[in-house]
Design an enzyme around this catalytic site. Sequence first.
Site, PDB file in Angstrom:
ATOM      1  N   SER A  97       0.917  -1.183  -0.539  1.00 37.14           N
ATOM      2  CA  SER A  97      -0.006  -0.103  -0.133  1.00 37.14           C
ATOM      3  C   SER A  97       0.517   1.366  -0.034  1.00 37.14           C
ATOM      4  CB  SER A  97      -0.810   0.395   1.572  1.00 37.14           C
ATOM      5  OG  SER A  97      -1.452   1.155   1.515  1.00 37.14           O
TER       6      SER A  97
ATOM      7  N   HIS B   2      -1.356  -1.215  -4.125  1.00 37.11           N
ATOM      8  CA  HIS B   2      -2.196  -0.947  -3.925  1.00 37.11           C
ATOM      9  C   HIS B   2      -2.492  -0.031  -3.750  1.00 37.11           C
ATOM     10  CE1 HIS B   2      -6.256  -1.108  -1.347  1.00 37.11           C
ATOM     11  NE2 HIS B   2      -5.647  -0.806  -0.870  1.00 37.11           N
TER      12      HIS B   2
ATOM     13  N   ASP C 140      -4.779   3.637  -2.394  1.00 35.66           N
ATOM     14  CA  ASP C 140      -5.861   4.830  -1.333  1.00 35.66           C
ATOM     15  C   ASP C 140      -6.127   6.020  -1.798  1.00 35.66           C
ATOM     16  OD1 ASP C 140      -6.366   1.549   0.828  1.00 35.66           O
ATOM     17  OD2 ASP C 140      -4.293   2.486   1.093  1.00 35.66           O
TER      18      ASP C 140
ATOM     19  N   MET D 111      -8.261   8.450  -0.253  1.00 36.89           N
ATOM     20  CA  MET D 111      -9.102   9.072   0.572  1.00 36.89           C
ATOM     21  C   MET D 111     -10.279  10.255   0.685  1.00 36.89           C
ATOM     22  SD  MET D 111      -6.669   7.405   3.359  1.00 36.89           S
ATOM     23  CE  MET D 111      -6.790   6.334   3.858  1.00 36.89           C
TER      24      MET D 111
ATOM     25  N   HIS E 197      -8.276   2.070  -4.708  1.00 35.52           N
ATOM     26  CA  HIS E 197      -9.060   1.783  -3.388  1.00 35.52           C
ATOM     27  C   HIS E 197      -9.872   3.118  -3.129  1.00 35.52           C
ATOM     28  CE1 HIS E 197     -10.443   0.703   1.040  1.00 35.52           C
ATOM     29  NE2 HIS E 197     -11.264   0.584   0.037  1.00 35.52           N
TER      30      HIS E 197
ATOM     31  N   MET F  55     -12.075   4.959  -1.081  1.00 33.23           N
ATOM     32  CA  MET F  55     -12.921   5.010   0.267  1.00 33.23           C
ATOM     33  C   MET F  55     -13.150   6.650  -0.293  1.00 33.23           C
ATOM     34  SD  MET F  55     -10.055   3.455   2.417  1.00 33.23           S
ATOM     35  CE  MET F  55      -8.398   3.969   1.305  1.00 33.23           C
TER      36      MET F  55
ATOM     37  N   MET G  53     -12.522  -5.148   4.846  1.00 34.41           N
ATOM     38  CA  MET G  53     -11.538  -4.750   5.299  1.00 34.41           C
ATOM     39  C   MET G  53     -11.265  -4.984   6.653  1.00 34.41           C
ATOM     40  SD  MET G  53     -10.528  -1.965   3.301  1.00 34.41           S
ATOM     41  CE  MET G  53      -9.494  -1.635   4.689  1.00 34.41           C
TER      42      MET G  53
ATOM     43  N   GLY H 180      -3.410   4.149   8.089  1.00 35.05           N
ATOM     44  CA  GLY H 180      -2.702   2.975   7.989  1.00 35.05           C
ATOM     45  C   GLY H 180      -2.208   3.323   9.365  1.00 35.05           C
TER      46      GLY H 180
ATOM     47  N   ASP I 141      -7.360  -5.704   3.775  1.00 34.41           N
ATOM     48  CA  ASP I 141      -6.205  -4.290   3.620  1.00 34.41           C
ATOM     49  C   ASP I 141      -7.208  -4.275   4.710  1.00 34.41           C
ATOM     50  OD1 ASP I 141      -6.129  -2.204   3.216  1.00 34.41           O
ATOM     51  OD2 ASP I 141      -7.175  -1.710   2.496  1.00 34.41           O
TER      52      ASP I 141
ATOM     53  N   GLY J 177       0.325  -1.927   4.474  1.00 36.19           N
ATOM     54  CA  GLY J 177       0.914  -0.782   4.064  1.00 36.19           C
ATOM     55  C   GLY J 177       1.987  -0.673   5.314  1.00 36.19           C
TER      56      GLY J 177
HETATM   57  C1  DX5 Z   1      -6.430   1.847   5.120  1.00 37.76           C
HETATM   58  C2  DX5 Z   1      -5.900   1.901   4.726  1.00 37.76           C
HETATM   59  C3  DX5 Z   1      -5.052   0.994   3.862  1.00 37.76           C
HETATM   60  C4  DX5 Z   1      -3.713   0.943   4.766  1.00 37.76           C
HETATM   61  C5  DX5 Z   1      -3.274  -0.069   4.983  1.00 37.76           C
HETATM   62  O1  DX5 Z   1      -7.412   2.955   5.460  1.00 37.76           O
HETATM   63  O2  DX5 Z   1      -7.319   1.180   3.199  1.00 37.76           O
HETATM   64  O3  DX5 Z   1      -5.040   0.089   2.356  1.00 37.76           O
HETATM   65  O4  DX5 Z   1      -3.398   1.650   3.442  1.00 37.76           O
HETATM   66  O5  DX5 Z   1      -2.566   0.365   5.876  1.00 37.76           O
HETATM   67  P1  DX5 Z   1      -2.083  -0.788   6.538  1.00 37.76           P
HETATM   68  O6  DX5 Z   1      -0.892  -1.620   6.254  1.00 37.76           O
HETATM   69  O7  DX5 Z   1      -0.640   0.753   6.963  1.00 37.76           O
HETATM   70  O8  DX5 Z   1      -2.960  -0.902   7.732  1.00 37.76           O
HETATM   71 ZN    ZN Z   2      -6.984  -0.070   0.861  1.00 42.62          ZN
END
Ligand code: DX5
Ligand code: ZN
Length: 224
Positions: free
Chosen positions: A6, A31, A33, A35, A65, A67, A136, A143, A174, A196
């Site tokens: 990630s 991956h 993310d 947001m 992804h 969100m 999820m 993260g 994830d 990540g």
């Molecule tokens: C959370 C994200 C994840 C995140 C995972 O909102 O969707 O993809 O980057 O990161 P780690 O591995 O640090 O939990």
């Molecule tokens: Zn993600």
Amino acid sequence: MIIAPSMLAANFSRIGSEALRAKKAGGDWLHLDIMDGNFVPNISFGPEMVRVIRKTVPKMFLDVHLMCLRPEILLEPFAKAGADLMTIHVELGAPVEGLIWKIKSLGCKVGLAVNPPTPIQMVEPFLKKIDLLLVMTVNPGFGGQSFIEECVPKIQKAAEWRRRLGFKWHLEVDGGINVARAAECARAGADTFVSGTALFGSGNLKRAVAKTRAATLAAAKLAK
Ligand code: DX5
Ligand code: ZN
């Protein structure tokens, strides 16, 4: 098994070389993310960053992804920026069906994500239409959070549907995925692992990717 570093945990000041580093370390997918500060209480990055990553790793599979509360306004920009797959959240409700078709019409693969508090049954009507199901394992937004153990039965349920009904989609996890959690999820039936903090924070990305892969393969073998 697919290991998807990630990029949220990468160094944003040199995102291109970080993408290249993840590729060279043996990551199968990247991956990404997205947001929007609405669907989740955080903002990450937009299509421009994805475009830079795409330029640096032209052939890498980019797993985007979303969100986001209103993905409909973002699908085209992210497709143009180089997304191979775009995942939307089942929590969006009524728009999900139309969003799935829109993603396909843009030539991308489509993923559907389900948050920890949302029952896995919510995704059932869409199982024939997707390429990836994302369970999820943290509440999205940040993260570095801890894996939520209660999500494991949802992975098992999804894996059972896939086996019994013959679906071909990827089952992705994830959030809070380290070597041990990846193994636990592989045992439950996951085949695609987003990680990540555990990967980028490891000091040796290549070794961390290899360890994660080996652990998932061993766990899946044991589960058979
Ligand atoms: C959370 C994200 C994840 C995140 C995972 O909102 O969707 O993809 O980057 O990161 P780690 O591995 O640090 O939990
Ligand atoms: Zn993600």
